[in-house]
Scaffold this motif. Structure first.
Motif, PDB file in Angstrom:
ATOM      1  N   ASP A  20       0.957  -1.319   0.020  1.00  0.00           N
ATOM      2  CA  ASP A  20       0.087  -0.239   0.108  1.00  0.00           C
ATOM      3  C   ASP A  20       0.741   1.387   0.649  1.00  0.00           C
ATOM      4  O   ASP A  20       0.930   2.261  -0.468  1.00  0.00           O
ATOM      5  CB  ASP A  20      -0.449   0.103   1.139  1.00  0.00           C
ATOM      6  CG  ASP A  20      -2.018  -0.623   0.913  1.00  0.00           C
ATOM      7  OD1 ASP A  20      -2.118  -1.547   0.107  1.00  0.00           O
ATOM      8  OD2 ASP A  20      -2.958  -1.273   2.355  1.00  0.00           O
ATOM      9  N   ALA A  27       1.458   2.112  -3.449  1.00  0.00           N
ATOM     10  CA  ALA A  27       0.861   2.245  -4.363  1.00  0.00           C
ATOM     11  C   ALA A  27       1.022   4.005  -4.168  1.00  0.00           C
ATOM     12  O   ALA A  27       0.556   4.703  -4.600  1.00  0.00           O
ATOM     13  CB  ALA A  27      -0.272   1.964  -3.956  1.00  0.00           C
ATOM     14  N   GLU A  28       1.323   3.690  -2.944  1.00  0.00           N
ATOM     15  CA  GLU A  28       0.711   5.839  -2.417  1.00  0.00           C
ATOM     16  C   GLU A  28       1.549   6.291  -3.041  1.00  0.00           C
ATOM     17  O   GLU A  28       1.896   7.378  -3.249  1.00  0.00           O
ATOM     18  CB  GLU A  28       0.215   5.758  -0.841  1.00  0.00           C
ATOM     19  CG  GLU A  28      -0.950   5.274  -0.305  1.00  0.00           C
ATOM     20  CD  GLU A  28      -0.559   4.867   1.577  1.00  0.00           C
ATOM     21  OE1 GLU A  28      -0.734   5.984   1.384  1.00  0.00           O
ATOM     22  OE2 GLU A  28      -1.939   4.082   1.824  1.00  0.00           O
ATOM     23  N   ALA A  76       1.750   6.467  -7.108  1.00  0.00           N
ATOM     24  CA  ALA A  76       0.238   7.671  -7.763  1.00  0.00           C
ATOM     25  C   ALA A  76       0.946   9.216  -6.579  1.00  0.00           C
ATOM     26  O   ALA A  76       0.635   9.971  -8.333  1.00  0.00           O
ATOM     27  CB  ALA A  76      -0.628   7.655  -6.323  1.00  0.00           C
ATOM     28  N   LYS A  97       4.254   9.813  -9.356  1.00  0.00           N
ATOM     29  CA  LYS A  97       3.134  10.602 -10.484  1.00  0.00           C
ATOM     30  C   LYS A  97       2.351  11.522 -10.825  1.00  0.00           C
ATOM     31  O   LYS A  97       2.273  12.475 -12.159  1.00  0.00           O
ATOM     32  CB  LYS A  97       1.688   9.203 -11.212  1.00  0.00           C
ATOM     33  CG  LYS A  97       1.133   9.898 -12.185  1.00  0.00           C
ATOM     34  CD  LYS A  97      -0.391   8.667 -12.270  1.00  0.00           C
ATOM     35  CE  LYS A  97      -0.633   8.859 -14.013  1.00  0.00           C
ATOM     36  NZ  LYS A  97      -1.898   8.096 -14.381  1.00  0.00           N
ATOM     37  N   ASP A  99      -3.976  -4.716 -10.897  1.00  0.00           N
ATOM     38  CA  ASP A  99      -5.279  -3.736 -10.280  1.00  0.00           C
ATOM     39  C   ASP A  99      -4.734  -2.199  -9.644  1.00  0.00           C
ATOM     40  O   ASP A  99      -5.155  -1.023 -10.216  1.00  0.00           O
ATOM     41  CB  ASP A  99      -6.509  -4.255  -9.240  1.00  0.00           C
ATOM     42  CG  ASP A  99      -7.072  -5.014  -9.830  1.00  0.00           C
ATOM     43  OD1 ASP A  99      -7.558  -5.187 -11.228  1.00  0.00           O
ATOM     44  OD2 ASP A  99      -7.539  -6.222  -9.211  1.00  0.00           O
ATOM     45  N   GLU A 100      -3.782  -2.160  -8.969  1.00  0.00           N
ATOM     46  CA  GLU A 100      -3.214  -0.959  -8.321  1.00  0.00           C
ATOM     47  C   GLU A 100      -2.243  -0.089  -8.194  1.00  0.00           C
ATOM     48  O   GLU A 100      -1.426   0.727  -8.317  1.00  0.00           O
ATOM     49  CB  GLU A 100      -3.000  -1.680  -6.694  1.00  0.00           C
ATOM     50  CG  GLU A 100      -3.855  -2.286  -5.808  1.00  0.00           C
ATOM     51  CD  GLU A 100      -5.722  -1.562  -5.984  1.00  0.00           C
ATOM     52  OE1 GLU A 100      -5.191  -0.163  -5.711  1.00  0.00           O
ATOM     53  OE2 GLU A 100      -6.509  -1.979  -5.415  1.00  0.00           O
ATOM     54  N   GLY A 156      -2.738  -0.633 -13.551  1.00  0.00           N
ATOM     55  CA  GLY A 156      -4.011  -0.343 -13.645  1.00  0.00           C
ATOM     56  C   GLY A 156      -4.281   0.956 -13.656  1.00  0.00           C
ATOM     57  O   GLY A 156      -5.236   1.530 -14.131  1.00  0.00           O
ATOM     58  N   LYS A 157      -3.659   2.060 -12.774  1.00  0.00           N
ATOM     59  CA  LYS A 157      -3.842   3.432 -12.125  1.00  0.00           C
ATOM     60  C   LYS A 157      -2.374   3.971 -12.707  1.00  0.00           C
ATOM     61  O   LYS A 157      -2.304   4.925 -12.361  1.00  0.00           O
ATOM     62  CB  LYS A 157      -3.249   3.077 -10.591  1.00  0.00           C
ATOM     63  CG  LYS A 157      -4.636   2.406 -10.244  1.00  0.00           C
ATOM     64  CD  LYS A 157      -4.796   2.816  -8.771  1.00  0.00           C
ATOM     65  CE  LYS A 157      -5.795   2.634  -8.039  1.00  0.00           C
ATOM     66  NZ  LYS A 157      -6.606   2.046  -6.593  1.00  0.00           N
ATOM     67  N   ASP A 158      -2.592   3.302 -13.819  1.00  0.00           N
ATOM     68  CA  ASP A 158      -1.213   3.825 -15.123  1.00  0.00           C
ATOM     69  C   ASP A 158      -0.007   5.181 -14.073  1.00  0.00           C
ATOM     70  O   ASP A 158       0.311   5.859 -14.423  1.00  0.00           O
ATOM     71  CB  ASP A 158      -1.661   5.178 -15.286  1.00  0.00           C
ATOM     72  CG  ASP A 158      -0.300   5.786 -17.027  1.00  0.00           C
ATOM     73  OD1 ASP A 158      -0.344   4.944 -17.491  1.00  0.00           O
ATOM     74  OD2 ASP A 158      -1.143   6.953 -17.392  1.00  0.00           O
ATOM     75  N   LEU A 159       0.662   3.171 -12.712  1.00  0.00           N
ATOM     76  CA  LEU A 159       2.091   4.060 -12.147  1.00  0.00           C
ATOM     77  C   LEU A 159       3.159   3.206 -12.190  1.00  0.00           C
ATOM     78  O   LEU A 159       3.855   3.378 -11.835  1.00  0.00           O
ATOM     79  CB  LEU A 159       1.544   3.487 -10.685  1.00  0.00           C
ATOM     80  CG  LEU A 159       0.501   4.465  -9.855  1.00  0.00           C
ATOM     81  CD1 LEU A 159      -0.254   4.197  -8.762  1.00  0.00           C
ATOM     82  CD2 LEU A 159       0.422   5.875 -10.393  1.00  0.00           C
TER      83      LEU A 159
END
Length: 417
Positions: free
Chosen positions: A167, A170-171, A174, A177, A232-233, A236-239
């Motif tokens: 997590d 992923a944060e 983001a 990005k 997905d994380e 899928g979130k273009d990261l």
């Protein structure tokens, strides 16, 4: 082996040298060694290492000549395979896979060659990985582990700290990005070395390539969950950047990190030098896991083996005892930013201020997990992973479907061993 021997080093090195010879004078016995090149330029070629080592050995053993040819990782496994097929294998080969040759009865056992102190000095899990059916044939020659590299400058600009969990990662991705970072997290699942990134992520999710009884478990619930999360994380979130993970190779991801375009990626020690050379300020932390630091990390090794075809067992064993001496094991590891494969050299490196940059990797070695290289099916399975795993995280892709297909192929290959 149910396929071709891997043509790329487990350690993921690249090289440009096509081949060379180390020559000496007349001798009673000539041993031929085919070796891989760990340098990143002609000036740093492994030829220089072997030149120096062989000159020292031959000076003390005038009755033995060591004839070394050095080839890039793109060519070296194929070269040895061709020599074996022609009925003229080298006396020794330092390449990426050994199990097929061992399974065919072509190799000396390690204890037929090495003195007891030298064989006993191998790092435990590396020695075990060199076994086929409980007998060691593969002698580890170079090893490495993986940690998470991050760009300190980009992290400071985004106001974030190194991740400890998925997590967190992923944060962070983001946030990177949002700052316009080209590759927030670089996910190289391209055909060059996808098997490495794949296993690193599987381990961080509590899975792996094999199960508790050493059978393939590629489509385990843990592995499917890991790739579903990635799809997905992150993807899928273009990261993961502008290049699809299935098309992004490890070398290109490393080059992008050295160019300051990557926020985070899994890397091995050679990335330190490449990044520092370009002035990138970087940090390293253990690989994040699903709920905390990963229980284990990817460990990789390349292998030395000796063929029975031409005899010379005693001379081969004496030369390999020399190669694996603490002095020579340390010299090689330091020259190419790799981890020693012997306990004595590892302990010296861990205590040396000269080697402090490698300590994070050394600390990971004892808890690392290697590829199932003792399986003669592994090269074929690895090749399939390289070609197909990127589809698991692609838009419209099915992690369970791709991993299930790979598991079916792996189980079939294993049953054919």
């Amino acid at each position: 082996m149910a396929g071709t021997i891997a043509a790329v080093s487990a350690l993921g090195m690249t090289a440009v040298l096509g081949g060379c010879g180390v020559t000496g004078g007349s001798a009673d016995v000539t041993l031929k060694l085919v070796a891989a090149d760990y340098g990143d330029s002609a000036a740093d070629s492994s030829r220089e290492y072997w030149d120096e080592l062989v000159a020292e050995y031959e000076a003390e053993h005038p009755d033995v000549r060591i004839d070394v040819s050095v080839h890039s990782w793109n060519d070296v496994d194929r070269k040895v395979k061709e020599m074996v097929a022609a009925g003229d294998p080298p006396d020794m080969a330092q390449i990426g896979a050994y199990a097929d040759y061992a399974d065919r009865g072509l190799l000396y056992k390690a204890d037929e060659l090495l003195s007891i102190p030298v064989q006993a000095d191998f790092v435990g899990q590396l020695a075990s990985a060199g076994q086929v059916k409980g007998v060691q044939y593969g002698m580890p020659f170079a090893s490495s582990t993986r940690v998470l590299f991050y760009n300190k400058t980009l992290f400071a600009e985004a106001g974030i700290t190194p991740p400890e969990t998925w997590d967190d990662l992923a944060e962070n991705a983001a946030a990177l990005k949002a700052e316009g970072v080209k590759y927030p997290y670089a996910l190289p699942l391209g055909p060059e070395e996808a098997q490495a990134e794949t296993l690193q992520w599987m381990l961080s999710g509590g899975g792996g390539y094999t199960d508790s009884v050493d059978s393939y478990g590629i489509d385990s619930p843990e592995n499917v969950g890991t790739f579903a999360w990635l799809k997905d994380e992150l993807v899928g979130k273009d990261l993961t950047g502008p290049v699809a993970p299935g098309e992004l190779n490890r070398a290109d991801a490393f080059a992008a990190f050295a160019a300051g375009q990557v926020g985070m990626l899994n890397g091995h020690p050679s990335l330190m030098k490449a990044a520092a050379r370009k002035g990138v300020k970087f940090g390293m932390v253990p690989t994040p896991g699903k709920d905390g630091a990963s229980r284990s990390t990817l460990g990789v090794a390349d292998w030395m083996m000796a063929f029975r075809e031409h005899g010379h067992r005693d001379q081969i064993g004496d030369f390999l005892d020399f190669v694996y001496s603490e002095k020579n094991a340390l010299a090689f590891s330091r020259r190419y930013d790799l981890l020693p494969v012997t306990t004595s050299a590892s302990e010296t490196m861990a205590a040396s201020e000269e080697d402090r940059a490698l300590r994070p990797f050394l600390e990971e070695l004892l808890s690392s997990e290697l590829y199932p290289v003792g399986k003669t099916s592994w090269a074929d399975v690895s090749a399939r992973i390289k070609q197909q795993i990127g589809k698991a995280v692609a838009p419209g892709g099915s992690p369970s479907g791709v991993l299930g297909h790979l598991q079916t192929a792996a189980a079939r290959a294993e049953s054919a061993e």
